[in-house]
Design a protein around this motif. Sequence first.
Motif, short mmCIF file in Angstrom:
data_model
loop_
_atom_site.label_atom_id
_atom_site.label_comp_id
_atom_site.label_asym_id
_atom_site.label_seq_id
_atom_site.Cartn_x
_atom_site.Cartn_y
_atom_site.Cartn_z
N ARG A 177 0.84 -1.49 0.02
CA ARG A 177 -0.11 -0.04 0.27
C ARG A 177 0.73 1.23 -0.08
O ARG A 177 0.54 2.13 -0.95
N LYS A 178 1.88 1.25 0.73
CA LYS A 178 2.94 2.50 1.01
C LYS A 178 3.51 2.66 -0.65
O LYS A 178 3.57 3.93 -1.18
N THR A 179 4.07 1.54 -0.93
CA THR A 179 4.52 1.93 -2.66
C THR A 179 3.73 2.47 -3.45
O THR A 179 3.83 3.28 -4.01
N LEU A 180 2.51 1.69 -3.35
CA LEU A 180 1.53 2.27 -4.56
C LEU A 180 1.01 3.58 -3.87
O LEU A 180 0.76 4.55 -5.04
N ALA A 181 0.91 4.16 -2.96
CA ALA A 181 0.48 5.25 -2.34
C ALA A 181 1.55 6.36 -2.98
O ALA A 181 0.97 7.29 -3.37
N LEU A 182 2.74 6.12 -2.72
CA LEU A 182 3.80 7.07 -3.03
C LEU A 182 3.75 7.42 -4.71
O LEU A 182 3.78 8.30 -5.11
N HIS A 183 3.65 6.11 -5.19
CA HIS A 183 3.52 6.19 -6.76
C HIS A 183 2.40 7.09 -7.22
O HIS A 183 2.55 7.89 -8.03
N TYR A 184 1.34 6.59 -6.85
CA TYR A 184 0.00 7.40 -7.21
C TYR A 184 0.25 8.93 -7.08
O TYR A 184 -0.29 9.76 -7.96
N LEU A 185 0.65 9.28 -5.71
CA LEU A 185 0.54 10.77 -5.33
C LEU A 185 1.87 11.44 -6.20
O LEU A 185 1.52 12.62 -6.57
N GLN A 186 2.82 10.73 -6.50
CA GLN A 186 3.87 11.43 -7.32
C GLN A 186 3.57 11.52 -8.72
O GLN A 186 4.02 12.47 -9.62
N ALA A 187 2.97 10.63 -9.13
CA ALA A 187 2.66 10.49 -10.63
C ALA A 187 1.41 11.20 -11.24
O ALA A 187 1.11 11.42 -12.48
N GLY A 188 0.26 11.84 -10.34
CA GLY A 188 -0.80 12.19 -10.87
C GLY A 188 -1.40 13.16 -10.04
O GLY A 188 -1.00 13.43 -8.72
N HIS A 189 -2.85 13.79 -10.33
CA HIS A 189 -3.43 14.49 -9.41
C HIS A 189 -4.91 14.00 -9.16
O HIS A 189 -6.04 14.66 -9.38
#
Length: 338
Positions: A290-302
Amino acid sequence: MPPSPQQQLALSLFAYAAQRGTAPARLEQLAGVSPTALLNEPAGPLSAKQWHDLWLNAAHLTDDPLFGLHFGEAATPMALGVVSQLVQSSRTVGEALTQAVPLLPLFTDQIGLAITHSGQRFSLRFHFLPGASSAVPEALGHLMEFFLAFVLHELDGLVLERIRPDAVWFPPAARRLPDHARALRAAAIADGQPGEYVLEIDNCYWDLSILTGSYEMQALLLKKVAALTAEKPAAAQLKDRISGHLLANAYLGLPSLEALAANFCLSPRSLQRKLQDEGTTYQEVADAVRKTLALHYLQAGHHPLKEVSYLLGYNEVSAFSRAFKRWTGQNPGNYRAA
């Protein structure tokens, strides 16, 4: 030239078998199908024997008599490309399903699908095509169970909701095991018409609008999974295989311990015991994903925090925000702004 739908399905089968602990080279040797060739050679259909050998040897090597069902239950990267094509040209679930019917022959010449309407329900009717009469019954069973679970799972992805069929029908002679009911979310599986496997679904879903925004996030997920896969050799430890499985199948949220254990052909207690032997727990593995994906989603878009939190398995944004602050010391909004 990109892989054909058949080749994508075969590649996904290899990837899922690897997540279950099977060495791809061993499956390649037994089935006579090369993943490298599937990626690089001009598109061409696999022979019936190659498909049968793939299904049977994957089930044997994973020691899973319900390999096809479990493979279909786990959304695969292959699915994202296929379903996103339907999303681009469909407004509702009904439109997407109608367009999906003529696409099925791109994947298999042994199973057909028809849609019928009756009263308050619509039915997805899967049946064996005439060319399947000479096929190996066990391999056909894996193929049919794959498509039953796969289509139901992908319906979930259209509306970001776990759809529960009103009824599930198997032919009178078909095997029925508890995991069939669990994976297909059926209170019971009843006898239907000979040769037909049917999912009956409430009509309220037919005209439901597709949530197209989730597929943009799924494209981000595919990139992340591909990058992480390239970084690591095939995982030997169970915790790493589970982590890879959760990452590859994360766009509908992370499964419960019970569902994951069933997909790995283990009891929840056995899975927890094996993870404890490796110094971790399922909750810790799932939390890291979850942490890995959360960081990725927040870094990659709005993308709205509500969508991000839902895809990560949180029913409330507040619960996601608390978890994110525990991981990073910041709330999600501040992290994204920075």
